[in-house]
Design a protein around this motif. Structure first.
Motif, PDB file in Angstrom:
ATOM      1  N   ILE A  81      -4.597 -35.417  -2.844  1.00  0.00           N
ATOM      2  CA  ILE A  81      -4.404 -36.619  -2.026  1.00  0.00           C
ATOM      3  C   ILE A  81      -2.928 -37.006  -1.992  1.00  0.00           C
ATOM      4  CG2 ILE A  81      -4.867 -39.109  -1.929  1.00  0.00           C
ATOM      5  CD1 ILE A  81      -7.732 -38.424  -2.957  1.00  0.00           C
ATOM      6  N   GLN A  82      -2.262 -36.972  -3.157  1.00  0.00           N
ATOM      7  CA  GLN A  82      -0.835 -37.303  -3.214  1.00  0.00           C
ATOM      8  C   GLN A  82      -0.015 -36.324  -2.384  1.00  0.00           C
ATOM      9  OE1 GLN A  82      -0.101 -37.260  -7.437  1.00  0.00           O
ATOM     10  NE2 GLN A  82      -0.383 -39.475  -7.638  1.00  0.00           N
ATOM     11  N   LYS A  96       2.522 -36.102   4.974  1.00  0.00           N
ATOM     12  CA  LYS A  96       2.508 -36.982   6.150  1.00  0.00           C
ATOM     13  C   LYS A  96       3.829 -37.740   6.285  1.00  0.00           C
ATOM     14  CE  LYS A  96      -2.462 -37.882   6.000  1.00  0.00           C
ATOM     15  NZ  LYS A  96      -3.468 -38.912   5.702  1.00  0.00           N
ATOM     16  N   LYS A  97       4.315 -38.272   5.170  1.00  0.00           N
ATOM     17  CA  LYS A  97       5.565 -39.038   5.202  1.00  0.00           C
ATOM     18  C   LYS A  97       6.745 -38.153   5.571  1.00  0.00           C
ATOM     19  CE  LYS A  97       3.900 -42.507   1.985  1.00  0.00           C
ATOM     20  NZ  LYS A  97       3.938 -43.051   0.635  1.00  0.00           N
ATOM     21  N   MET A  98       6.754 -36.934   5.060  1.00  0.00           N
ATOM     22  CA  MET A  98       7.846 -36.015   5.400  1.00  0.00           C
ATOM     23  C   MET A  98       7.772 -35.601   6.859  1.00  0.00           C
ATOM     24  SD  MET A  98       8.375 -33.754   1.993  1.00  0.00           S
ATOM     25  CE  MET A  98       9.864 -33.058   2.645  1.00  0.00           C
ATOM     26  N   ALA A  99       6.562 -35.467   7.389  1.00  0.00           N
ATOM     27  CA  ALA A  99       6.411 -35.117   8.803  1.00  0.00           C
ATOM     28  C   ALA A  99       6.942 -36.245   9.685  1.00  0.00           C
ATOM     29  CB  ALA A  99       4.946 -34.823   9.123  1.00  0.00           C
ATOM     30  N   VAL A 100       6.709 -37.483   9.293  1.00  0.00           N
ATOM     31  CA  VAL A 100       7.246 -38.629  10.040  1.00  0.00           C
ATOM     32  C   VAL A 100       8.770 -38.615   9.989  1.00  0.00           C
ATOM     33  CG1 VAL A 100       7.432 -41.146  10.050  1.00  0.00           C
ATOM     34  CG2 VAL A 100       5.198 -40.065   9.781  1.00  0.00           C
ATOM     35  N   ALA A 101       9.323 -38.349   8.815  1.00  0.00           N
ATOM     36  CA  ALA A 101      10.782 -38.285   8.679  1.00  0.00           C
ATOM     37  C   ALA A 101      11.351 -37.150   9.532  1.00  0.00           C
ATOM     38  CB  ALA A 101      11.169 -38.088   7.213  1.00  0.00           C
ATOM     39  N   THR A 110      16.546 -29.118   6.218  1.00  0.00           N
ATOM     40  CA  THR A 110      15.870 -29.240   4.919  1.00  0.00           C
ATOM     41  C   THR A 110      14.411 -29.636   5.104  1.00  0.00           C
ATOM     42  OG1 THR A 110      17.951 -29.862   3.861  1.00  0.00           O
ATOM     43  CG2 THR A 110      15.921 -30.383   2.676  1.00  0.00           C
ATOM     44  N   LEU A 111      14.169 -30.631   5.937  1.00  0.00           N
ATOM     45  CA  LEU A 111      12.790 -31.044   6.190  1.00  0.00           C
ATOM     46  C   LEU A 111      11.985 -29.917   6.832  1.00  0.00           C
ATOM     47  CD1 LEU A 111      13.380 -34.704   7.387  1.00  0.00           C
ATOM     48  CD2 LEU A 111      12.134 -34.009   5.344  1.00  0.00           C
ATOM     49  N   SER A 112      12.609 -29.183   7.719  1.00  0.00           N
ATOM     50  CA  SER A 112      11.933 -28.057   8.353  1.00  0.00           C
ATOM     51  C   SER A 112      11.573 -26.991   7.323  1.00  0.00           C
ATOM     52  CB  SER A 112      12.833 -27.460   9.433  1.00  0.00           C
ATOM     53  OG  SER A 112      12.196 -26.368  10.049  1.00  0.00           O
ATOM     54  N   ASP A 113      12.492 -26.696   6.422  1.00  0.00           N
ATOM     55  CA  ASP A 113      12.226 -25.704   5.374  1.00  0.00           C
ATOM     56  C   ASP A 113      11.083 -26.125   4.466  1.00  0.00           C
ATOM     57  OD1 ASP A 113      14.282 -24.155   6.346  1.00  0.00           O
ATOM     58  OD2 ASP A 113      15.720 -24.742   4.784  1.00  0.00           O
ATOM     59  N   VAL A 114      11.009 -27.409   4.167  1.00  0.00           N
ATOM     60  CA  VAL A 114       9.954 -27.904   3.271  1.00  0.00           C
ATOM     61  C   VAL A 114       8.602 -27.929   3.982  1.00  0.00           C
ATOM     62  CG1 VAL A 114       9.138 -29.928   2.009  1.00  0.00           C
ATOM     63  CG2 VAL A 114      11.517 -29.233   1.815  1.00  0.00           C
ATOM     64  N   LEU A 115       8.588 -28.416   5.216  1.00  0.00           N
ATOM     65  CA  LEU A 115       7.323 -28.562   5.935  1.00  0.00           C
ATOM     66  C   LEU A 115       6.802 -27.247   6.502  1.00  0.00           C
ATOM     67  CD1 LEU A 115       7.962 -31.914   7.802  1.00  0.00           C
ATOM     68  CD2 LEU A 115       6.315 -31.516   5.978  1.00  0.00           C
ATOM     69  N   PHE A 116       7.715 -26.369   6.883  1.00  0.00           N
ATOM     70  CA  PHE A 116       7.308 -25.109   7.538  1.00  0.00           C
ATOM     71  C   PHE A 116       7.963 -23.922   6.844  1.00  0.00           C
ATOM     72  CE2 PHE A 116       8.049 -28.483  10.771  1.00  0.00           C
ATOM     73  CZ  PHE A 116       6.731 -28.809  10.999  1.00  0.00           C
ATOM     74  N   PRO A 117       7.616 -23.665   5.586  1.00  0.00           N
ATOM     75  CA  PRO A 117       8.308 -22.597   4.843  1.00  0.00           C
ATOM     76  C   PRO A 117       8.035 -21.197   5.370  1.00  0.00           C
ATOM     77  CG  PRO A 117       6.445 -23.419   3.586  1.00  0.00           C
ATOM     78  CD  PRO A 117       6.592 -24.306   4.787  1.00  0.00           C
TER      79      PRO A 117
END
Length: 82
Positions: A29-30, A36-41, A71-78
């Protein structure tokens, strides 16, 4: 080993398993909430990036936007390579 000892050990094992299962569900859940929060960012950074294409921003601002987006792209879409 007596039957009562065996039953007690099985109950202890079940209790431990239930505790671990609950922790795993909480972590899932966490993780989903953080994703979700990172996707919004990521979406917000992409919007800013697209809106500032025709603007003359200082190089440091362009650099910061590209670092955040990358960075966000690398984390969300590795698994996705550009």
């Amino acid at each position: 080993m007596l039957e009562n000892d065996y039953l007690e050990l099985v109950n202890q094992l079940k209790t431990k398993f239930d505790e671990l299962e609950l922790k795993e569900k909480q972590h899932t859940i966490q993780l989903n909430e953080m994703t979700k929060k990172m996707a919004v960012a990521y979406g917000a950074v992409r919007i800013v990036d697209e809106m500032t294409i025709d603007c003359q921003l200082p190089q440091v601002m362009e650099f910061l936007i590209s670092i955040c987006r990358g960075t966000l792209s690398d984390v969300l879409f590795p698994d996705i390579e550009e």
